[in-house]
Write an enzyme that holds these catalytic residues in place. Structure first.
Site, PDB file in Angstrom:
ATOM      1  N   GLU A   1       0.869  -1.181   0.000  1.00  0.00           N
ATOM      2  CA  GLU A   1       0.000   0.000   0.000  1.00  0.00           C
ATOM      3  C   GLU A   1       0.903   1.227   0.000  1.00  0.00           C
ATOM      4  OE1 GLU A   1      -2.608  -0.265   3.364  1.00  0.00           O
ATOM      5  OE2 GLU A   1      -3.069  -2.363   2.980  1.00  0.00           O
TER       6      GLU A   1
ATOM      7  N   ASP B   1      -6.926 -11.376   5.746  1.00  0.00           N
ATOM      8  CA  ASP B   1      -6.109 -10.185   6.010  1.00  0.00           C
ATOM      9  C   ASP B   1      -4.715 -10.553   6.523  1.00  0.00           C
ATOM     10  OD1 ASP B   1      -5.605  -7.477   6.129  1.00  0.00           O
ATOM     11  OD2 ASP B   1      -7.248  -7.023   7.502  1.00  0.00           O
TER      12      ASP B   1
ATOM     13  N   GLU C   1      -7.071  -5.866  -1.875  1.00  0.00           N
ATOM     14  CA  GLU C   1      -6.625  -4.554  -1.419  1.00  0.00           C
ATOM     15  C   GLU C   1      -5.340  -4.243  -2.181  1.00  0.00           C
ATOM     16  OE1 GLU C   1      -6.472  -2.155   2.811  1.00  0.00           O
ATOM     17  OE2 GLU C   1      -5.621  -4.158   2.730  1.00  0.00           O
TER      18      GLU C   1
ATOM     19  N   GLU D   1      -9.092   3.593   4.291  1.00  0.00           N
ATOM     20  CA  GLU D   1      -8.841   3.290   5.700  1.00  0.00           C
ATOM     21  C   GLU D   1      -7.702   4.136   6.267  1.00  0.00           C
ATOM     22  OE1 GLU D   1      -7.875  -0.847   5.970  1.00  0.00           O
ATOM     23  OE2 GLU D   1      -5.769  -0.533   5.453  1.00  0.00           O
TER      24      GLU D   1
END
Length: 673
Positions: A179, A419, A468, A474
């Site tokens: 990310e 996750d 993701e 988030e």
């Protein structure tokens, strides 16, 4: 189709002696530099492949260099390096046209795949395949040696033209959620050794080049590292021999990789290796419209995928179960989740996710917590025509996937959100497929978080409904990273690899600065997050961002107060029949038109620059359409939550003139009359 072969002698000295001339001719024939050219069907993109002591290639678009040189090889151990001293045995060129129909069409329901393919057979029992498409090129190695046990390294060293820059998702470690912010850097100015995850984009004088991969199966994911000058080289996580819990930092989910092999992959003989994918264009819109990752992926292992149901999700974690104005204490309890389910049912939202906290503990995932009866909750949701997806940590699931998924299925859950994988080594890449296969046995969908980017396994296992691997909403809970410029970068880079679980729908919207004081207008609040950019900017994401499983991230209490916005969002599909990008510039703006059935949907987003567009609706075809638009309000530059709904009738001759505020957006629903 344009394919050329030529042999260029490396040494051409002339000798008077016929004996020396004969010896030289024999030597030159052995040392020939063999050149092969392959072009795209429209002949705008050309690959020049050279076989000498190594295999190398370069690429041109419309006659201009976009990739100066790429050297490729694979070290298979035992002194066998395929791609080194290549001895060409045979070659074949073919023109291919295919029609693909993805079972979960996040972009287009029918894809026409047209390419020129070069198949090279080498004497060391391997093949190299190149494909040239109008929107890019790809290559892969195929090893036919049945005795191969390991891959020690894979070489792909690339040199770009002088002045090339990159949108660079820089990483600190292979152990990563992938990310990242896209840092704009000149390659030549990067520090040697810095590296990034994929996809990564390069900006040359002639065109942009996006690098990613497809058919990533049972093999580590690729990263890219700066070497010298304008050169980058592939780098991979080593095969992990031992991983232990990180006792200093959330040991339930974080690991320390304490022992690694000297190879990157274990191999059982013959196999094909991942496609190395290069989307190449001088039109930024191409990177949003391209389907290359899907086109190059392996075909589905789920023949009947009708049970896979894309849709929207009421999500709890972003808003921290923060509901109010009710007669019970909000939290991880039955009353709160029934509130979410009731909200979903009243608004036609297909799913509710029970995120972290529903299990007895994060490692005891076959029991619910003392305040929840999950089977009862699932039955309650089913009575309201809402289905439940359960969050779970990867580590305990990976250890016992079949028993756990059978239990969740017996309860009535229809999917899992997995996750904290945080790894891209061979074991974890294969775990994605293993979990998806087990889930498919129980007709369950999978949403991967803490994940690497989509790389083709989602076509093989279409129950992998989203990923993701994106720096999404988030992050508003703890940083100001998610700004409109980042948001209009994602469609051109991260989304080129496949769908993304950005989790849009924030209703607490903020401008860049306070319109009176000029001071900061945003603060990260973990339990009451806000989002930079306008309300219409968030709403437009439901059209712009591809996500077959699409979140509504805000608290249902706030959504009830914003019913007009919810009513608009819930009309927008999550899969599409056709996608057309009307306007687009990386990191600046995007305007997308998507069709579902006979209806069309428009989404437009801009960075911090206010913009006006004139949109041609000729893509509509014959007939009239009822248009409902959600646009920035007159005062959106003062209050980012200001919006306006308008309705009108349009046809293919209509010109729309949306005005986007700074950090703004626009969305429209066009229903065929």
């Amino acid at each position: 189709m344009k394919v050329e072969y030529s042999n260029n002698p490396i040494n051409s000295k002339t000798f008077t002696s016929s004996l020396f001339l004969l010896v030289l001719m024999l030597f030159s024939n052995l040392m020939m530099a063999q050149e092969i050219k392959l072009s795209s069907p429209d002949e705008q993109l050309e690959i020049s492949l050279t076989l000498t002591e190594k295999i190398s290639w370069n690429a041109k678009l419309k006659g201009s260099n976009v990739i100066d040189n790429v050297v490729i090889a694979m070290d298979m151990g035992d002194g066998r390096i395929i791609g080194t001293t290549p001895k060409l045995r045979d070659s074949k060129v073919e023109r291919v046209t295919e029609k693909l129909m993805p079972q979960v069409p996040n972009k287009d329901a029918v894809i026409t795949s047209e390419f020129n393919q070069l198949i090279l057979d080498f004497k060391d029992n391997y093949q190299l395949i190149f494909r040239a498409y109008n929107d890019g090129i790809a290559y892969r190695f195929i090893d036919h040696n049945g005795k191969t046990k390991n891959v020690y390294s894979e070489e792909m060293t690339m040199s770009f033209p002088t002045g090339t820059s990159s949108y660079f998702p820089q990483e600190e470690s292979f152990y990563s959620h992938n990310e990242r912010i896209y840092l704009v850097k000149q390659i030549a100015e990067m520090e040697e050794g810095v590296f990034c995850s994929l996809p990564v984009m390069f900006n040359t004088a002639a065109a942009k080049v996006l690098l990613t991969e497809s058919a990533l199966i049972d093999y580590p994911g690729m990263f890219l590292k700066k070497t010298t000058g304008n050169a980058m080289t592939a780098t991979f996580p080593k095969y992990v021999l031992k991983a232990i819990p990180n006792e200093a930092s959330s040991p339930d989910r974080n690991q320390i990789l304490v022992e690694e092999a000297d190879y990157i992959a274990k191999i059982k003989g013959k196999r094909s290796y991942p496609w190395r994918v290069f989307i190449i264009s001088d039109d930024d819109r191409t990177f949003v419209e391209s389907n290359l990752v899907t086109q190059l992926a392996d075909t589905s292992k789920i023949p009947d995928a009708d049970w896979i149901k894309p849709g929207q999700v009421a999500w709890d974690w972003y808003n921290a179960n923060n509901i109010y104005g009710v007669d019970f204490e909000a939290g991880l309890n039955m009353e709160t989740y029934k509130y979410y389910i009731d909200f979903a049912a009243e608004n036609g939202i297909e799913y509710v996710i029970l995120d972290e906290g529903w299990t007895k503990s994060t490692t005891e995932i076959m029991e619910d917590n003392e305040n929840l009866d999950v089977p009862e909750l699932i039955q309650y949701a089913k009575s309201k025509n809402v289905a439940i997806i359960l969050w779970v940590l990867w580590k305990p699931l990976d250890e016992n996937p079949d028993e756990i998924l059978k239990l969740y299925s017996d309860w009535g859950a229809v999917g899992i959100k997995v996750d904290f994988m945080q790894r891209s080594d061979q074991y974890v890449v294969q775990s994605y497929a293993k979990i998806a296969e087990n889930a498919a046995k129980y007709k369950m969908m999978v949403d991967y978080h803490g994940a690497f980017k989509p790389a083709g396994v989602e076509r093989m296992w279409p129950n992998i409904i989203n990923y993701e691997g994106v720096k999404g909403n988030e992050n508003n809970k703890w940083s100001a990273d998610i700004n409109p410029e980042h948001n209009v970068t994602l469609p051109f880079i991260r989304m080129a690899a496949g769908p993304l679980d950005f989790t849009p729908g924030a209703m607490v919207n903020m401008n860049k600065v306070d319109y009176e004081t000029g001071g900061a207008n945003f603060a990260p609040l973990f339990t009451r997050p806000m989002a930079l950019g306008t309300r219409a900017h968030q709403v437009a994401m439901y059209v712009v961002y591809e996500a077959p499983l699409q979140m509504l991230c805000e608290s249902p209490t706030i959504y009830y107060k914003e019913q007009e916005t919810v009513d608009f969002i819930t009309q927008i599909p999550t899969v599409w029949d056709e996608t057309v990008v009307l306007e687009g510039a990386v990191s600046d703006y995007i305007v997308v038109a998507r069709r579902k059935g006979t209806d069309w949907y428009l989404g437009a987003m801009t960075d911090w620059t206010a913009r006006d567009f004139e949109l041609n609706l000729s893509f509509l075809g014959e007939g009239n359409y009822d248009l409902q638009a959600y646009q920035d309000g007159m005062n959106a530059s003062r209050n980012a939550q200001d919006y306006k709904l308008i309705s009108t009738t349009v046809n293919q001759d209509t010109k729309l003139h949306p005005k986007l505020s700074s950090g703004g957006g626009y969305a429209a629903i066009l229903k065929k009359k």
